[in-house]
Design a protein around this motif. Structure first.
Motif, PDB file in Angstrom:
ATOM      1  N   ALA A   1      85.186 -94.275  21.523  1.00 29.60           N
ATOM      2  CA  ALA A   1      85.440 -94.881  20.218  1.00 29.60           C
ATOM      3  C   ALA A   1      84.444 -94.479  19.137  1.00 29.60           C
ATOM      4  N   THR A   2      83.297 -93.909  19.516  1.00 27.88           N
ATOM      5  CA  THR A   2      82.299 -93.521  18.505  1.00 27.88           C
ATOM      6  C   THR A   2      81.983 -92.031  18.524  1.00 27.88           C
ATOM      7  N   SER A   3      82.645 -91.267  19.387  1.00 30.53           N
ATOM      8  CA  SER A   3      82.205 -89.887  19.600  1.00 30.53           C
ATOM      9  C   SER A   3      82.451 -88.966  18.412  1.00 30.53           C
ATOM     10  N   ALA A   4      83.411 -89.301  17.534  1.00 31.80           N
ATOM     11  CA  ALA A   4      83.735 -88.409  16.417  1.00 31.80           C
ATOM     12  C   ALA A   4      83.003 -88.780  15.129  1.00 31.80           C
ATOM     13  N   LEU A   5      82.039 -89.695  15.225  1.00 28.73           N
ATOM     14  CA  LEU A   5      81.400 -90.233  14.027  1.00 28.73           C
ATOM     15  C   LEU A   5      80.002 -89.674  13.826  1.00 28.73           C
ATOM     16  N   ASP A   6      79.564 -89.683  12.555  1.00 31.41           N
ATOM     17  CA  ASP A   6      78.177 -89.328  12.278  1.00 31.41           C
ATOM     18  C   ASP A   6      77.289 -90.506  12.651  1.00 31.41           C
ATOM     19  N   ALA A   7      75.973 -90.291  12.625  1.00 33.73           N
ATOM     20  CA  ALA A   7      75.032 -91.300  13.118  1.00 33.73           C
ATOM     21  C   ALA A   7      75.135 -92.611  12.348  1.00 33.73           C
ATOM     22  N   GLN A   8      75.265 -92.553  11.019  1.00 28.53           N
ATOM     23  CA  GLN A   8      75.327 -93.767  10.218  1.00 28.53           C
ATOM     24  C   GLN A   8      76.605 -94.555  10.509  1.00 28.53           C
TER      25      GLN A   8
ATOM     26  N   VAL B   1      79.876 -98.895  13.542  1.00 28.57           N
ATOM     27  CA  VAL B   1      80.964 -99.121  14.499  1.00 28.57           C
ATOM     28  C   VAL B   1      80.432 -99.742  15.786  1.00 28.57           C
ATOM     29  N   GLN B   2      79.260 -99.290  16.243  1.00 28.92           N
ATOM     30  CA  GLN B   2      78.684 -99.833  17.470  1.00 28.92           C
ATOM     31  C   GLN B   2      78.414-101.320  17.327  1.00 28.92           C
ATOM     32  N   HIS B   3      77.923-101.738  16.157  1.00 32.20           N
ATOM     33  CA  HIS B   3      77.681-103.165  15.908  1.00 32.20           C
ATOM     34  C   HIS B   3      78.996-103.941  15.977  1.00 32.20           C
ATOM     35  N   ALA B   4      80.063-103.379  15.410  1.00 40.95           N
ATOM     36  CA  ALA B   4      81.365-104.023  15.452  1.00 40.95           C
ATOM     37  C   ALA B   4      81.886-104.117  16.881  1.00 40.95           C
ATOM     38  N   LEU B   5      81.665-103.066  17.670  1.00 39.99           N
ATOM     39  CA  LEU B   5      82.114-103.076  19.057  1.00 39.99           C
ATOM     40  C   LEU B   5      81.390-104.154  19.868  1.00 39.99           C
TER      41      LEU B   5
ATOM     42  N   ARG C   1      78.595 -90.285  25.518  1.00 36.27           N
ATOM     43  CA  ARG C   1      77.294 -90.694  24.999  1.00 36.27           C
ATOM     44  C   ARG C   1      76.813 -91.905  25.783  1.00 36.27           C
ATOM     45  N   LEU C   2      75.727 -91.734  26.510  1.00 41.64           N
ATOM     46  CA  LEU C   2      75.240 -92.803  27.377  1.00 41.64           C
ATOM     47  C   LEU C   2      74.763 -94.005  26.589  1.00 41.64           C
ATOM     48  N   ALA C   3      74.367 -93.806  25.329  1.00 39.61           N
ATOM     49  CA  ALA C   3      73.912 -94.929  24.509  1.00 39.61           C
ATOM     50  C   ALA C   3      74.996 -95.994  24.387  1.00 39.61           C
ATOM     51  N   THR C   4      76.246 -95.586  24.524  1.00 40.00           N
ATOM     52  CA  THR C   4      77.368 -96.515  24.410  1.00 40.00           C
ATOM     53  C   THR C   4      77.462 -97.442  25.608  1.00 40.00           C
ATOM     54  N   VAL C   5      76.937 -97.028  26.760  1.00 44.80           N
ATOM     55  CA  VAL C   5      77.186 -97.779  27.994  1.00 44.80           C
ATOM     56  C   VAL C   5      75.926 -98.231  28.724  1.00 44.80           C
ATOM     57  N   VAL C   6      74.750 -97.989  28.175  1.00 46.17           N
ATOM     58  CA  VAL C   6      73.533 -98.319  28.932  1.00 46.17           C
ATOM     59  C   VAL C   6      73.421 -99.814  29.240  1.00 46.17           C
ATOM     60  N   GLN C   7      74.072-100.674  28.442  1.00 45.04           N
ATOM     61  CA  GLN C   7      74.001-102.108  28.693  1.00 45.04           C
ATOM     62  C   GLN C   7      75.138-102.608  29.584  1.00 45.04           C
ATOM     63  N   ALA C   8      75.987-101.713  30.044  1.00 43.35           N
ATOM     64  CA  ALA C   8      77.149-102.121  30.844  1.00 43.35           C
ATOM     65  C   ALA C   8      76.709-102.731  32.174  1.00 43.35           C
ATOM     66  N   ASP C   9      77.497-103.673  32.663  1.00 43.29           N
ATOM     67  CA  ASP C   9      77.210-104.289  33.965  1.00 43.29           C
ATOM     68  C   ASP C   9      77.369-103.282  35.099  1.00 43.29           C
TER      69      ASP C   9
ATOM     70  N   ALA D   1      70.887 -88.306  31.129  1.00 43.54           N
ATOM     71  CA  ALA D   1      70.057 -89.209  30.338  1.00 43.54           C
ATOM     72  C   ALA D   1      68.872 -88.475  29.727  1.00 43.54           C
ATOM     73  N   GLU D   2      68.243 -87.584  30.514  1.00 46.24           N
ATOM     74  CA  GLU D   2      67.104 -86.822  29.995  1.00 46.24           C
ATOM     75  C   GLU D   2      67.516 -85.943  28.821  1.00 46.24           C
ATOM     76  N   LEU D   3      68.715 -85.366  28.887  1.00 50.37           N
ATOM     77  CA  LEU D   3      69.210 -84.514  27.811  1.00 50.37           C
ATOM     78  C   LEU D   3      69.538 -85.326  26.561  1.00 50.37           C
ATOM     79  N   GLN D   4      70.194 -86.475  26.749  1.00 55.96           N
ATOM     80  CA  GLN D   4      70.674 -87.255  25.599  1.00 55.96           C
ATOM     81  C   GLN D   4      69.589 -88.097  24.971  1.00 55.96           C
ATOM     82  N   PHE D   5      68.673 -88.591  25.766  1.00 54.50           N
ATOM     83  CA  PHE D   5      67.638 -89.488  25.239  1.00 54.50           C
ATOM     84  C   PHE D   5      66.294 -88.785  25.069  1.00 54.50           C
TER      85      PHE D   5
END
Length: 202
Positions: free
Chosen positions: A124-131, A136-140, A155-163, A193-197
């Motif tokens: 849901a956020t992959s096609a968006l710029d950072a801003q 959108v992430q806040h809305a999600l 993007r792992l940032a989207t799911v790091v808080q997942a159960d 994770a090392e690559l993305q973060f």
């Protein structure tokens, strides 16, 4: 990965095994009844000719107050109110008079209004710029509160808080766990994770 959502939505049928939802075999449920319980926020939102309010309602009966509340939770009310005609703004073909981030927040408002039992987020956020992604992430986060959500994400940032995270590679599940456990137990996940973060390698 998108095939999993197609199976859940009954666009495809499993050739082997079963797909269960709350213990019920999806093949025993009417597709219409099943889809009433689900909401999908795709990578790119599709909108039809009409106003922003109609795009949020998307065939549902809802008052102006309910539409506005859904837009507020979707972090969309601000930009909508800033438009000359507000919620009565007519969308151009494919929503070309709105940005990608704005269209995604319209889709999220639509899902909030639907109040689904199960939420499906497909990149849901992959096609968006950072801003736009931050808005959108806040809305999600508002949309996912107290709701079962399945998230497809590169993007792992989207799911790091997942159960629970299921790591897939070449169509097969390679590992299951939390972000913390996968960082320890899965070399593939740790590499991603090392690559993305930009984490230091062990």
């Amino acid at each position: 990965k998108s095939t999993l959502f197609s199976l859940l939505l009954r666009f495809n049928t499993a050739q082997q095994g079963r797909v269960l939802l709350d213990g019920h075999d999806l093949s025993s449920l009417r597709a219409r009844d099943l889809r009433r319980q689900l909401a999908l926020v795709p990578q790119r939102t599709t909108v039809f000719a009409g106003t922003i309010a109609e795009a949020i309602r998307f065939g549902r009966h809802a008052s102006e107050e309910q539409v506005a509340r859904a837009a507020m939770l979707a972090n969309a009310d601000g930009f909508i109110q800033a438009l000359p005609d507000g919620y009565n703004t007519v969308l151009e073909e494919r929503g070309s008079n709105l940005s990608g981030g704005q269209l995604q927040r319209i889709a999220i408002a639509r899902a909030i209004l639907r109040n689904p039992r199960l939420l499906l987020l497909d990149e849901a956020t992959s096609a968006l710029d950072a801003q736009s992604e931050a808005a959108v992430q806040h809305a999600l986060e508002n949309l996912m509160k107290n709701r079962t959500s399945l998230v497809i994400a590169h993007r792992l940032a989207t799911v790091v808080q997942a159960d629970r995270i299921l790591l897939m590679d070449r169509g097969r599940i390679q590992a299951i766990g939390t972000h913390e456990s996968l960082m320890v137990e899965s070399a593939l996940y740790r590499t991603l994770a090392e690559l993305q973060f930009s984490l230091p390698k062990n």
